[in-house]
Design a protein around this motif. Structure first.
Motif, PDB file in Angstrom:
ATOM      1  N   ASN A 139      54.201  11.555 -31.159  1.00 51.68           N
ATOM      2  CA  ASN A 139      55.357  11.309 -31.995  1.00 51.68           C
ATOM      3  C   ASN A 139      56.588  11.821 -31.268  1.00 51.68           C
ATOM      4  O   ASN A 139      56.491  12.684 -30.396  1.00 51.68           O
ATOM      5  CB  ASN A 139      55.212  12.007 -33.349  1.00 51.68           C
ATOM      6  CG  ASN A 139      54.103  11.411 -34.177  1.00 51.68           C
ATOM      7  OD1 ASN A 139      53.926  10.203 -34.216  1.00 51.68           O
ATOM      8  ND2 ASN A 139      53.332  12.271 -34.827  1.00 51.68           N
ATOM      9  N   ARG A 164      57.376   4.515 -34.298  1.00 58.23           N
ATOM     10  CA  ARG A 164      56.995   5.805 -34.861  1.00 58.23           C
ATOM     11  C   ARG A 164      56.036   6.582 -33.965  1.00 58.23           C
ATOM     12  O   ARG A 164      56.035   7.803 -33.957  1.00 58.23           O
ATOM     13  CB  ARG A 164      56.344   5.605 -36.235  1.00 58.23           C
ATOM     14  CG  ARG A 164      57.278   5.056 -37.286  1.00 58.23           C
ATOM     15  CD  ARG A 164      58.466   5.967 -37.516  1.00 58.23           C
ATOM     16  NE  ARG A 164      58.077   7.304 -37.914  1.00 58.23           N
ATOM     17  CZ  ARG A 164      57.947   7.692 -39.183  1.00 58.23           C
ATOM     18  NH1 ARG A 164      58.181   6.841 -40.165  1.00 58.23           N
ATOM     19  NH2 ARG A 164      57.603   8.936 -39.473  1.00 58.23           N
ATOM     20  N   ARG A 165      55.227   5.866 -33.161  1.00 60.91           N
ATOM     21  CA  ARG A 165      54.193   6.573 -32.395  1.00 60.91           C
ATOM     22  C   ARG A 165      53.858   5.808 -31.127  1.00 60.91           C
ATOM     23  O   ARG A 165      53.781   4.582 -31.135  1.00 60.91           O
ATOM     24  CB  ARG A 165      52.938   6.752 -33.252  1.00 60.91           C
ATOM     25  CG  ARG A 165      51.828   7.562 -32.595  1.00 60.91           C
ATOM     26  CD  ARG A 165      50.637   7.681 -33.520  1.00 60.91           C
ATOM     27  NE  ARG A 165      49.525   8.370 -32.905  1.00 60.91           N
ATOM     28  CZ  ARG A 165      49.362   9.693 -32.917  1.00 60.91           C
ATOM     29  NH1 ARG A 165      50.260  10.451 -33.517  1.00 60.91           N
ATOM     30  NH2 ARG A 165      48.314  10.262 -32.344  1.00 60.91           N
ATOM     31  N   ASP A 173      52.591   2.044 -32.105  1.00 63.44           N
ATOM     32  CA  ASP A 173      52.180   1.924 -33.506  1.00 63.44           C
ATOM     33  C   ASP A 173      53.398   1.979 -34.416  1.00 63.44           C
ATOM     34  O   ASP A 173      54.387   2.653 -34.109  1.00 63.44           O
ATOM     35  CB  ASP A 173      51.227   3.068 -33.898  1.00 63.44           C
ATOM     36  CG  ASP A 173      49.783   2.770 -33.509  1.00 63.44           C
ATOM     37  OD1 ASP A 173      49.524   1.646 -33.050  1.00 63.44           O
ATOM     38  OD2 ASP A 173      48.947   3.679 -33.635  1.00 63.44           O
ATOM     39  N   THR A 174      53.296   1.261 -35.556  1.00 61.85           N
ATOM     40  CA  THR A 174      54.282   1.323 -36.643  1.00 61.85           C
ATOM     41  C   THR A 174      55.681   1.026 -36.122  1.00 61.85           C
ATOM     42  O   THR A 174      56.495   1.923 -35.889  1.00 61.85           O
ATOM     43  CB  THR A 174      54.254   2.692 -37.344  1.00 61.85           C
ATOM     44  OG1 THR A 174      52.895   3.079 -37.571  1.00 61.85           O
ATOM     45  CG2 THR A 174      54.992   2.620 -38.678  1.00 61.85           C
ATOM     46  N   THR A 176      59.331  -0.988 -36.491  1.00 59.04           N
ATOM     47  CA  THR A 176      60.298  -1.606 -37.391  1.00 59.04           C
ATOM     48  C   THR A 176      61.483  -2.091 -36.558  1.00 59.04           C
ATOM     49  O   THR A 176      62.020  -1.320 -35.756  1.00 59.04           O
ATOM     50  CB  THR A 176      60.796  -0.619 -38.456  1.00 59.04           C
ATOM     51  OG1 THR A 176      59.669  -0.084 -39.164  1.00 59.04           O
ATOM     52  CG2 THR A 176      61.728  -1.310 -39.436  1.00 59.04           C
ATOM     53  N   ASN A 192      58.534  -5.672 -39.701  1.00 56.21           N
ATOM     54  CA  ASN A 192      57.595  -4.560 -39.635  1.00 56.21           C
ATOM     55  C   ASN A 192      56.288  -5.027 -39.007  1.00 56.21           C
ATOM     56  O   ASN A 192      55.828  -6.151 -39.281  1.00 56.21           O
ATOM     57  CB  ASN A 192      57.302  -3.997 -41.034  1.00 56.21           C
ATOM     58  CG  ASN A 192      58.528  -3.349 -41.648  1.00 56.21           C
ATOM     59  OD1 ASN A 192      58.888  -2.236 -41.320  1.00 56.21           O
ATOM     60  ND2 ASN A 192      59.175  -4.074 -42.555  1.00 56.21           N
ATOM     61  N   ALA A 194      52.277  -3.419 -37.546  1.00 52.59           N
ATOM     62  CA  ALA A 194      51.380  -2.268 -37.475  1.00 52.59           C
ATOM     63  C   ALA A 194      51.188  -1.799 -36.041  1.00 52.59           C
ATOM     64  O   ALA A 194      51.165  -0.598 -35.761  1.00 52.59           O
ATOM     65  CB  ALA A 194      50.031  -2.625 -38.092  1.00 52.59           C
ATOM     66  N   LYS A 195      51.058  -2.725 -35.120  1.00 50.72           N
ATOM     67  CA  LYS A 195      50.813  -2.382 -33.727  1.00 50.72           C
ATOM     68  C   LYS A 195      51.615  -3.301 -32.820  1.00 50.72           C
ATOM     69  O   LYS A 195      52.061  -4.373 -33.231  1.00 50.72           O
ATOM     70  CB  LYS A 195      49.320  -2.484 -33.371  1.00 50.72           C
ATOM     71  CG  LYS A 195      48.449  -1.450 -34.067  1.00 50.72           C
ATOM     72  CD  LYS A 195      47.010  -1.551 -33.600  1.00 50.72           C
ATOM     73  CE  LYS A 195      46.157  -0.481 -34.267  1.00 50.72           C
ATOM     74  NZ  LYS A 195      46.546   0.872 -33.829  1.00 50.72           N
TER      75      LYS A 195
END
Length: 384
Positions: A139, A164-165, A173-174, A176, A192, A194-195
């Protein structure tokens, strides 16, 4: 002259290498103790040893100026205690000549420092960042909301990417993505995912939802009456991909300290920041500091000269070493203070990077001048 310089160089190189080994050992030991809390199934003790080995050039980069200062003080203090400096002075070598010899001795240190700064440290720093990301995930260490990037889409739109990660230098990951109009800076869509995978100048997103605004959001929010129609449309896609100026190098660069990046990588990242109207002052200062890093070694050995040249009838080697360590610590703190003050007050990058070196060099020359002036014999009128 050559014989004296070679002897002086051998003494300084020997003591400096010894100081480097001692300080590196201490820092590695304490850092390993501090990192034991991070051990888990994926990040084992062997992984910890691997990371510590990769961090050796990084610590060497930070410690080299102080090691040169302390090593030179120890060498010169030993020569002064054995009266070998007196022999050099009696043989016709002045303080200016001795200082010039010290500067020539510094040249190998400067070449080595440039190699460490431009080749070894950037490589090991990248490897360390990539390994810790793959072993632990990462993070953002700078913001709780993750990593933020800005880039143009076309002449009328630009996007802001939030990650985010990081799972690796290419897997994220995550995600936006906020897209805005350049004319009025109004939000036009939010995506948005997820990956995502970043490769070859493309960002591929999986499990994507895109909400596109069909009305002016600012006008809707200021309207007291609720809109009769939907102000956005929602679209779901399994996979999308698009061209991006974001690369894996620029992604990893967010976790690297600017001082530990190579000059080409710094120039590339500064170009990216300036093209997207982002703050690049910290990285420009890092460019100046990297350019002045070999010069810092010259300043350190100049600071060591007046300490080591002072003759002491009762030894005083320990006091000289303590003074050298104290000066090194003060210089390091002044360097960090100048960086923070320069960033807060938007001082010119060259001034922020060079001011501590310039002040230290002036003080060293002043000390040498006073020492030389006091050592000159005075003419006395003796009474008959």
């Amino acid at each position: 002259m050559k014989t004296a310089r070679r002897y002086l160089a051998s003494e300084i190189y020997r003591t400096t290498i010894a100081v480097i080994l001692v300080l590196l050992g201490l820092f590695i030991f304490f850092d390993m103790i501090d990192a034991l809390d991070n051990l888990n199934e994926k990040f084992t003790f062997v992984s910890l040893l691997y990371v510590q080995a990769l961090q050796i050039p990084n610590r060497l980069y930070d410690l080299l100026p102080i090691c040169v200062l302390i090593g030179t003080v120890i060498a010169l203090a030993g020569l002064a205690q054995r009266n070998e400096l007196v022999i050099l002075r009696v043989s016709g070598i002045s303080s200016k000549r001795l200082l010039w010899m010290l500067w020539l001795i510094t040249i190998p240190f400067m070449i080595f420092a440039a190699f460490v700064s431009e080749v070894i440290t950037p490589y090991t720093e990248k490897k360390t960042s990539e390994f810790t990301i793959s072993a632990l995930g990462k993070n953002s260490t700078k913001m709780d909301s993750g990593y933020w990037f800005r880039e143009p889409v076309d002449d009328s739109h630009y996007r802001v990417i939030n990650i985010r990660r990081l799972n690796s230098s290419t897997e994220i990951d995550t995600i936006t993505i906020f897209e805005y109009n350049t004319q009025d800076n109004q939000l036009s869509s939010v995506t948005n995912a997820a990956k995502g995978i970043l490769q070859h100048g493309e960002l591929r997103l999986d499990n994507v939802t895109t909400r596109t605004l069909t009305s002016n959001l600012a006008q809707v929010l200021t309207n007291e009456q609720a809109p009769l129609e939907n102000i956005s449309t929602l679209k779901t896609q399994k996979t999308i991909s698009f061209k991006t100026s974001l690369t894996s190098e620029r992604l990893v660069a967010t976790e690297l300290q600017p001082d530990k990046m190579s000059t080409p990588d710094l120039l590339n990242y500064v170009q990216y920041l300036e093209e997207n109207n982002l703050q690049a002052n910290r990285h420009i200062v890092a460019l100046w500091r990297k350019g002045s890093y070999p010069f810092t070694l010259l300043v350190m050995i100049t600071l060591a000269a007046p300490i080591g040249f002072v003759q002491s009838r009762k030894g005083g080697v320990g006091a000289k070493i303590f003074l050298g360590i104290l000066i090194g610590i003060v210089f390091f703190m002044a360097n960090q203070l100048a960086l923070n003050v320069g960033m807060l007050n938007n001082l010119p990058p060259w001034l922020t990077a060079l001011l501590p070196n310039i002040i230290a060099l002036i003080l060293a020359f002043g000390a040498l001048y006073l020492m030389e002036r006091r050592s000159k014999p005075r003419n006395f009128i003796h009474a008959k």
